[in-house]
Design a protein around this motif. Structure first.
Motif, mmCIF file in Angstrom:
data_model
loop_
_atom_site.group_PDB
_atom_site.id
_atom_site.type_symbol
_atom_site.label_atom_id
_atom_site.label_comp_id
_atom_site.label_asym_id
_atom_site.label_seq_id
_atom_site.Cartn_x
_atom_site.Cartn_y
_atom_site.Cartn_z
ATOM 1 N N LYS A 137 77.818 -30.686 8.930
ATOM 2 C CA LYS A 137 78.627 -29.462 8.897
ATOM 3 C C LYS A 137 78.657 -28.816 7.519
ATOM 4 O O LYS A 137 79.143 -27.695 7.380
ATOM 5 N N PHE A 138 78.133 -29.507 6.495
ATOM 6 C CA PHE A 138 78.156 -28.953 5.144
ATOM 7 C C PHE A 138 76.774 -28.598 4.604
ATOM 8 O O PHE A 138 76.680 -27.897 3.606
ATOM 9 N N ARG A 139 75.727 -29.081 5.214
ATOM 10 C CA ARG A 139 74.399 -28.879 4.624
ATOM 11 C C ARG A 139 73.838 -27.496 4.921
ATOM 12 O O ARG A 139 74.212 -26.852 5.919
ATOM 13 N N ALA A 140 72.964 -27.031 4.054
ATOM 14 C CA ALA A 140 72.210 -25.801 4.317
ATOM 15 C C ALA A 140 71.110 -26.111 5.328
ATOM 16 O O ALA A 140 70.561 -27.218 5.342
ATOM 17 N N ARG A 141 70.770 -25.127 6.159
ATOM 18 C CA ARG A 141 69.781 -25.320 7.209
ATOM 19 C C ARG A 141 68.621 -24.344 7.016
ATOM 20 O O ARG A 141 68.765 -23.284 6.393
#
Length: 340
Positions: A137-141
């Motif tokens: 839920k916190f990482r860049a994609r």
């Protein structure tokens, strides 16, 4: 870099008043001053007095230990809210991730003449990947960058990790990326700046570099107030687009307890003309510390510090983008010392 930008970086507000900039940029810490209490005693009198002697002063009673009726630390039984920096060491980088902006707070690297001469990797075998060490839920994609208009801008460049394919691959983690303007910055001036850092290894046996994003205030033309405003990309939009980027360079002379040449630079995330002098972006290390909330050289004594741009000529060499890409595929750049 304009005086206004330097003032913003250093954290000078519009309400700071006269002389604030000088105080902000000073490396000395302000010390609180306290009035010296004046003695209430008097010299012994040569005449006798019938006034009674003052009563002896009794020590105050110790306060009773306060037992609070509440326990706010009880929250921790459910978990620690943070902030959590997601410290992530890889073969070629060490970084701390900012979950709020989905960008790294800082990424550190170490380059040497030997590490840059080794050509054991090929960028054609490397791919941008999400960093699964960061909670989902916190990482860049990858989808966050698609059709965003921004490059996935390396903080530690791939060209600095060609000594190993695994090391090169790890520079393509999105935790090493920030949204960067492509033409005129990531593919141009920023790349020339990265080349300048590599050329320092012709003069120094060890070079350490910390790179990261900044989100600096701008003056509103309507009311004259300073505000922090930045674009956010992705779906949902959650990856912040930095307004600026910094690099802090530690060029070491290789001796135990030896000198370290420090260079600190802040560049706007925007098109920059190639004829713009690199020294225009030089700032005090303390200015980046104030703007980022980080500290970089607290354990480096002042007597060991040197100013990098006093030791070498701080300037970029403009090279065509395709030539740089060819070098990343395996060809070594021409060895060239920096003019002193």
């Amino acid at each position: 870099m304009s005086k206004t930008t330097l003032a913003i970086i250093a954290g000078v507000s519009a309400a700071a008043g006269a002389g604030a900039a000088a105080a902000i940029f000073s490396s000395r810490r302000q010390r609180d001053t306290f009035p010296v209490p004046q003695s209430t005693s008097h010299p012994p009198s040569t005449t006798t007095s019938s006034a009674p002697l003052p009563a002896p002063v009794t020590a105050p009673r110790p306060l009773k230990e306060i037992v609070p009726p509440v326990d706010p630390n009880g929250l921790f039984q459910y978990g620690f809210p943070g902030p959590i920096s997601d410290l992530n060491p890889t073969l070629s980088t060490t970084s701390a991730f900012d979950r709020r902006t989905r960008n790294p707070a800082w990424v550190a690297e170490h380059i040497t003449p030997a590490s840059l001469l080794a050509n054991n990797a090929d960028r054609r075998h490397s791919y941008f990947v999400e960093d699964e060490s960061i909670p989902s839920k916190f990482r860049a994609r990858l989808d966050d960058y698609r059709r965003s208009g921004y490059d996935r801008g390396h903080q530690v460049p791939a060209a600095d990790a060609k000594w190993s394919q695994d090391a090169l691959d790890q520079t393509f983690l999105l935790s090493n990326m920030c949204p960067q303007v492509g033409e005129g910055f990531n593919r141009d001036y920023w790349a020339h700046f990265e080349d300048f850092c590599r050329r320092l290894t012709n003069d120094y046996p060890s070079v350490r570099i910390v790179t990261g994003p900044l989100y600096l205030p701008r003056k509103d033309p309507e009311d004259g107030k300073y505000r922090v405003s930045y674009e956010v990309i992705g779906n949902p939009p959650n990856v912040a687009v930095p307004t600026h980027f910094y690099k802090i360079i530690f060029a070491e002379d290789g001796k135990t307890g030896g000198n370290v040449s420090l260079g600190a630079f802040v560049l706007p995330n925007a098109r920059i003309a190639n004829d713009k002098p690199l020294k225009d972006f030089e700032v005090p290390v303390e200015a980046i510390e104030r703007a980022s909330g980080l500290e970089f050289a607290t354990k480096l004594p002042m007597q060991r510090r040197r100013r990098l741009c006093d030791e070498v000529h701080c300037s970029i060499i403009v090279r065509e983008y395709m030539d740089r890409q060819k070098n990343l595929m395996g060809d070594s750049p021409t060895k060239r010392s920096l003019p002193r």
